[in-house]
Scaffold this active site. Structure first.
Site, PDB file in Angstrom:
ATOM      1  N   HIS A  52     -59.886  21.262  25.617  1.00 15.84           N
ATOM      2  CA  HIS A  52     -59.463  21.711  27.975  1.00 15.84           C
ATOM      3  C   HIS A  52     -59.970  22.451  28.413  1.00 15.84           C
ATOM      4  O   HIS A  52     -59.162  23.410  28.094  1.00 15.84           O
ATOM      5  CB  HIS A  52     -58.611  20.362  27.868  1.00 15.84           C
ATOM      6  CG  HIS A  52     -56.747  21.082  27.708  1.00 15.84           C
ATOM      7  ND1 HIS A  52     -56.359  21.701  26.321  1.00 15.84           N
ATOM      8  CD2 HIS A  52     -56.052  21.489  28.589  1.00 15.84           C
ATOM      9  CE1 HIS A  52     -55.176  21.882  26.772  1.00 15.84           C
ATOM     10  NE2 HIS A  52     -54.762  21.898  28.162  1.00 15.84           N
ATOM     11  N   HIS A  54     -57.627  24.061  30.627  1.00 15.28           N
ATOM     12  CA  HIS A  54     -56.923  25.056  31.427  1.00 15.28           C
ATOM     13  C   HIS A  54     -56.972  26.761  30.620  1.00 15.28           C
ATOM     14  O   HIS A  54     -57.677  26.702  29.262  1.00 15.28           O
ATOM     15  CB  HIS A  54     -55.391  24.408  30.512  1.00 15.28           C
ATOM     16  CG  HIS A  54     -54.668  24.206  31.424  1.00 15.28           C
ATOM     17  ND1 HIS A  54     -53.872  22.647  30.868  1.00 15.28           N
ATOM     18  CD2 HIS A  54     -55.094  23.047  32.391  1.00 15.28           C
ATOM     19  CE1 HIS A  54     -53.254  21.910  31.979  1.00 15.28           C
ATOM     20  NE2 HIS A  54     -54.708  22.052  32.834  1.00 15.28           N
ATOM     21  N   ASP A  56     -55.332  29.321  29.905  1.00 10.15           N
ATOM     22  CA  ASP A  56     -54.649  29.889  28.145  1.00 10.15           C
ATOM     23  C   ASP A  56     -55.868  28.434  26.816  1.00 10.15           C
ATOM     24  O   ASP A  56     -55.354  29.361  25.850  1.00 10.15           O
ATOM     25  CB  ASP A  56     -52.829  29.027  28.119  1.00 10.15           C
ATOM     26  CG  ASP A  56     -52.488  28.198  27.943  1.00 10.15           C
ATOM     27  OD1 ASP A  56     -53.154  26.596  28.914  1.00 10.15           O
ATOM     28  OD2 ASP A  56     -52.158  27.382  27.068  1.00 10.15           O
ATOM     29  N   HIS A  57     -56.715  27.958  26.999  1.00 10.16           N
ATOM     30  CA  HIS A  57     -57.138  27.794  26.291  1.00 10.16           C
ATOM     31  C   HIS A  57     -58.944  28.111  25.977  1.00 10.16           C
ATOM     32  O   HIS A  57     -59.155  27.951  25.359  1.00 10.16           O
ATOM     33  CB  HIS A  57     -57.083  26.168  26.121  1.00 10.16           C
ATOM     34  CG  HIS A  57     -56.121  25.936  26.030  1.00 10.16           C
ATOM     35  ND1 HIS A  57     -55.229  24.690  25.215  1.00 10.16           N
ATOM     36  CD2 HIS A  57     -54.901  25.867  27.026  1.00 10.16           C
ATOM     37  CE1 HIS A  57     -54.270  24.191  24.706  1.00 10.16           C
ATOM     38  NE2 HIS A  57     -53.849  24.845  26.024  1.00 10.16           N
ATOM     39  N   HIS A 108     -52.959  14.414  28.777  1.00 10.90           N
ATOM     40  CA  HIS A 108     -52.575  15.896  29.972  1.00 10.90           C
ATOM     41  C   HIS A 108     -53.308  16.474  30.974  1.00 10.90           C
ATOM     42  O   HIS A 108     -53.121  16.981  32.037  1.00 10.90           O
ATOM     43  CB  HIS A 108     -52.376  16.945  28.436  1.00 10.90           C
ATOM     44  CG  HIS A 108     -52.612  18.424  28.700  1.00 10.90           C
ATOM     45  ND1 HIS A 108     -50.911  18.771  29.264  1.00 10.90           N
ATOM     46  CD2 HIS A 108     -52.927  19.303  28.914  1.00 10.90           C
ATOM     47  CE1 HIS A 108     -51.360  19.857  29.825  1.00 10.90           C
ATOM     48  NE2 HIS A 108     -52.795  20.715  29.398  1.00 10.90           N
ATOM     49  N   ASP A 130     -53.324  20.526  23.466  1.00  6.01           N
ATOM     50  CA  ASP A 130     -51.614  20.158  24.711  1.00  6.01           C
ATOM     51  C   ASP A 130     -51.606  18.048  24.788  1.00  6.01           C
ATOM     52  O   ASP A 130     -50.471  18.056  25.893  1.00  6.01           O
ATOM     53  CB  ASP A 130     -52.089  20.425  25.875  1.00  6.01           C
ATOM     54  CG  ASP A 130     -52.050  22.203  25.385  1.00  6.01           C
ATOM     55  OD1 ASP A 130     -51.759  22.662  24.655  1.00  6.01           O
ATOM     56  OD2 ASP A 130     -52.122  23.010  26.936  1.00  6.01           O
ATOM     57  N   HIS A 168     -49.777  24.733  20.965  1.00  8.27           N
ATOM     58  CA  HIS A 168     -48.336  24.979  21.478  1.00  8.27           C
ATOM     59  C   HIS A 168     -47.168  25.123  19.939  1.00  8.27           C
ATOM     60  O   HIS A 168     -47.406  24.411  19.252  1.00  8.27           O
ATOM     61  CB  HIS A 168     -47.756  24.348  22.821  1.00  8.27           C
ATOM     62  CG  HIS A 168     -48.516  25.657  23.342  1.00  8.27           C
ATOM     63  ND1 HIS A 168     -48.265  26.397  23.666  1.00  8.27           N
ATOM     64  CD2 HIS A 168     -49.722  24.741  24.263  1.00  8.27           C
ATOM     65  CE1 HIS A 168     -48.781  26.702  25.393  1.00  8.27           C
ATOM     66  NE2 HIS A 168     -50.263  25.544  25.263  1.00  8.27           N
TER      67      HIS A 168
HETATM   68 ZN   LIG Z   1     -51.936  24.951  26.194  1.00 10.30          ZN
HETATM   69 ZN   LIG Z   2     -53.127  22.636  28.904  1.00 10.88          ZN
END
Ligand SMILES: [Zn+2]
Ligand SMILES: [Zn+2]
Length: 259
Positions: A52, A54, A56-57, A108, A130, A168
């Site tokens: 996805h 985001h 942090d990905h 998410h 996530d 995570h």
């Molecule tokens: Zn994440």
């Molecule tokens: Zn995420």
């Protein structure tokens, strides 16, 4: 086939698979830990799989592509870095000699996908970003409780020995919440002790597996009477129908958000 969680930021894991000098990574939010691992293990990065949008990905993708020329695959229905090959649920991706089935798992985010692969002589692998965490699920930033329930139902239907590679390390806080929902779940209490021991030694609690999550994860247990009753007791004015799994999930998610 070797599986490694590369820690990134405060609590992300960038999962790396490697075999015969070739590697792939899932959701590289940061390039540095991936480049270090490639260098340390003498590996060539063949592919990057993204669940996805985001940051942090996806944050490390551009630097990894520049350094390695790896092929990037990501969800067709989300904004992705330039050059990403778009994937829809139902498609297959081939990398490292494995075939990854693409699963649509919105909730998410609106276009979140997951990757499932059978691995010769090993348990299957699931990279779920996530969507599913050990003992919990992702926050509903873009999707609805009904979408998340359908996504979690699809993941829960995978073979019970499937290794669950979440993005995570949220397990301990998820299990604290799960114990509040289901204080009488003995498997959950035992798993919490195991995970506390692992974290005390800075070890990952992951991967989990689907059969375990079915026993301990309240978000996969919305139809279990004890979980539905706990949600009902928590719902505003207690008007929740315990047979309505979507309402149970929505209540659990809201409860966890404020836990
Ligand atoms: Zn994440
Ligand atoms: Zn995420």
């Amino acid at each position: 086939m070797n599986l490694l969680p590369l820690p990134a930021f405060s609590d992300n894991y960038i999962w790396m698979l490697h075999d015969a000098g070739q590697a792939l990574v899932i959701d590289p939010g940061d390039a540095a830990p991936v480049l270090q691992a490639l260098d340390r293990l003498g590996l060539q990065l063949q592919a990057i799989l993204v669940t996805h949008h985001h940051s942090d990905h996806v944050g490390g993708i551009a630097a990894l592509c520049a350094a390695t020329g790896a092929t990037v695959y990501g969800p067709a229905r989300e904004a992705m870095p330039a050059g990403t090959l778009p994937l829809h649920g139902g498609q297959q991706v081939k990398a490292l000699g494995l075939s990854f089935a693409v699963l649509d798992v919105p909730g998410h985010t609106a276009g979140h996908i997951a990757y499932y692969a059978n691995v010769p002589e090993q348990a299957p692998l699931l990279f779920c970003g996530d969507t599913l965490f050990s003992g919990g699920c992702g926050r509903l930033f873009e999707g609805t409780p009904a979408q998340m329930l359908a996504s979690l139902d699809a993941l829960a239907a995978l073979p019970t020995d499937t290794r669950v590679c979440c993005a995570h390390e949220y397990t301990l806080s998820n299990l604290q919440f799960a114990r509040t929902v289901e204080p009488d779940n003995a498997e959950l209490a035992q798993y919490q002790q195991q995970c506390q021991a692992l974290r005390a030694q800075q070890q990952p609690t992951l991967p989990s597996h689907i059969g375990l999550e079915q026993q301990i994860n309240p978000f996969l247990r919305c139809r279990v009477p004890a979980v539905a009753a706990a949600a009902q007791a928590q719902a505003p004015s207690s008007c929740l129908n315990p047979d309505d799994a979507v309402a149970v999930l929505a209540t659990l998610r809201e409860w966890k958000n404020n836990f």
